[in-house]
Design a protein around this motif. Structure first.
Motif, short mmCIF file in Angstrom:
data_model
loop_
_atom_site.label_atom_id
_atom_site.label_comp_id
_atom_site.label_asym_id
_atom_site.label_seq_id
_atom_site.Cartn_x
_atom_site.Cartn_y
_atom_site.Cartn_z
N SER A 19 0.83 -1.21 0.00
CA SER A 19 0.00 0.00 0.00
C SER A 19 0.86 1.26 0.00
O SER A 19 0.50 2.27 -0.61
CB SER A 19 -0.94 0.00 1.20
OG SER A 19 -0.22 0.11 2.42
N ALA A 43 -12.91 0.81 -1.48
CA ALA A 43 -12.97 -0.15 -0.38
C ALA A 43 -14.40 -0.28 0.15
O ALA A 43 -14.88 -1.39 0.43
CB ALA A 43 -12.04 0.28 0.75
N SER A 75 -9.13 5.59 9.27
CA SER A 75 -8.95 5.62 7.83
C SER A 75 -8.75 7.03 7.29
O SER A 75 -7.70 7.34 6.73
CB SER A 75 -10.16 4.97 7.12
OG SER A 75 -10.35 3.65 7.55
N SER A 220 -7.18 -2.29 1.13
CA SER A 220 -8.09 -1.89 2.20
C SER A 220 -9.18 -2.94 2.43
O SER A 220 -9.30 -3.49 3.52
CB SER A 220 -8.72 -0.53 1.89
OG SER A 220 -7.74 0.47 1.81
#
Length: 297
Positions: A19, A43, A75, A220
């Motif tokens: 990521s 996601a 997040s 995610s």
């Protein structure tokens, strides 16, 4: 630990390590706001489809405030901070600084519960700070314009994860899948206004957009499913091993794909940070396998 769980652990570490690679590639082009809006949006859509087939309900009327709090700290804000930092810092450095999340989580949990930190955890914190100092003090990237602010943003993201873990632990009434799903939708809404402040730098290519889709769906959505499956199969302490493996894969992907150099400070700083993390979290491979053996009996 069974072979299937080991494979899931390594796969999860490789995914989460990648990521930082994708953020490093996409952030300078899309800017932090658009990159993260697409990441959490994809996601959320992926988890919506999974939730539909698994017949998982969010119970929005009951838990919407919880989803927004969790989405903000787990997040929206940390992703934005990391994406901002990814415009300057290497994928390797991002992944290593992110490994301090467990240290911050233990400290925040102690403050949350108003408990004094044992001397072992205090030593772990100090060792972790030394590791960060070695990492950024001898890394050429820290001399780049804006690097110090980017490093602060990366550490800020790790602090956010620590806050989110403490908060999620105190809200046990909501199941893990709902936390991931609801948190992603809340993040999508929360990140939306930031598009006004961080415009897209240049028009992205189709390959870059595919990378962003992978970042959202796999790094995610799928990663959360793997992580919660690991917790269910081997317990939280064993799943914590992912914290120690992510920097290894982050450094690997950065070196192989982006040809990022690996200096002595990268290796030493990483090892010192992980040692501090192990002391703070109380992680011990011997205890993990002993607990697994007693469970099998």
């Amino acid at each position: 630990m069974e072979l299937a769980s080991v494979i899931r652990l390594l796969l999860l570490s490789a995914i989460w390590g990648s990521s930082f690679l994708f953020m490093r590639i996409a952030a300078p082009v899309l800017g932090p706001a658009m990159l993260i809006e697409l990441r959490v949006g994809f996601a959320a859509l992926f988890l919506l489809v999974v939730g539909y087939f698994l017949k998982k309900k969010l119970q929005l009327m009951q838990h919407w405030r919880h989803y927004f709090i969790l989405g903000f700290f787990n997040s929206a804000l940390p992703f934005l901070l990391l994406a901002y930092a990814a415009q300057t810092l290497s994928a390797s450095l991002l992944s290593i600084l992110n490994a301090t999340a467990s240290i911050w989580g233990a400290i925040i949990s102690a403050l949350w519960l108003r408990q004094a930190l044992p001397m072992k955890k205090v030593c772990g914190l100090l060792i972790g700070v030394v590791g960060v100092a070695i990492l950024v003090g001898f890394d050429n990237a820290s001399l780049e314009p804006g690097a110090k602010l980017a490093i602060a943003a990366s550490i800020g993201a790790a602090v956010c994860y620590g806050i989110a873990s403490s908060y999620a632990h105190s809200a046990k009434s909501v199941e893990p899948f709902a936390n991931a799903h609801g948190g992603m939708w809340a993040s999508t809404i929360l990140v939306l206004p930031t598009l006004l402040f961080f415009p897209v730098v240049e028009t992205p290519s189709s390959n870059l957009l595919l990378s962003v889709v992978f970042l959202g769906v796999v790094c995610s959505g799928v990663a959360y499913l793997l992580y919660y499956r690991l917790i269910s199969d081997v317990g939280a302490s064993s799943a914590l091993t992912v914290t120690f493996l992510i920097p290894i894969f982050g450094i690997f992907w950065g070196s192989v794909i982006l040809q990022e150099s690996i200096g002595w400070s990268t290796v030493v700083g990483t090892m010192v940070i992980l040692l501090g993390t192990a002391l703070v979290t109380g992680f011990s491979p011997r205890q993990v396998f002993a607990a697994r053996k007693s469970k099998l009996r």
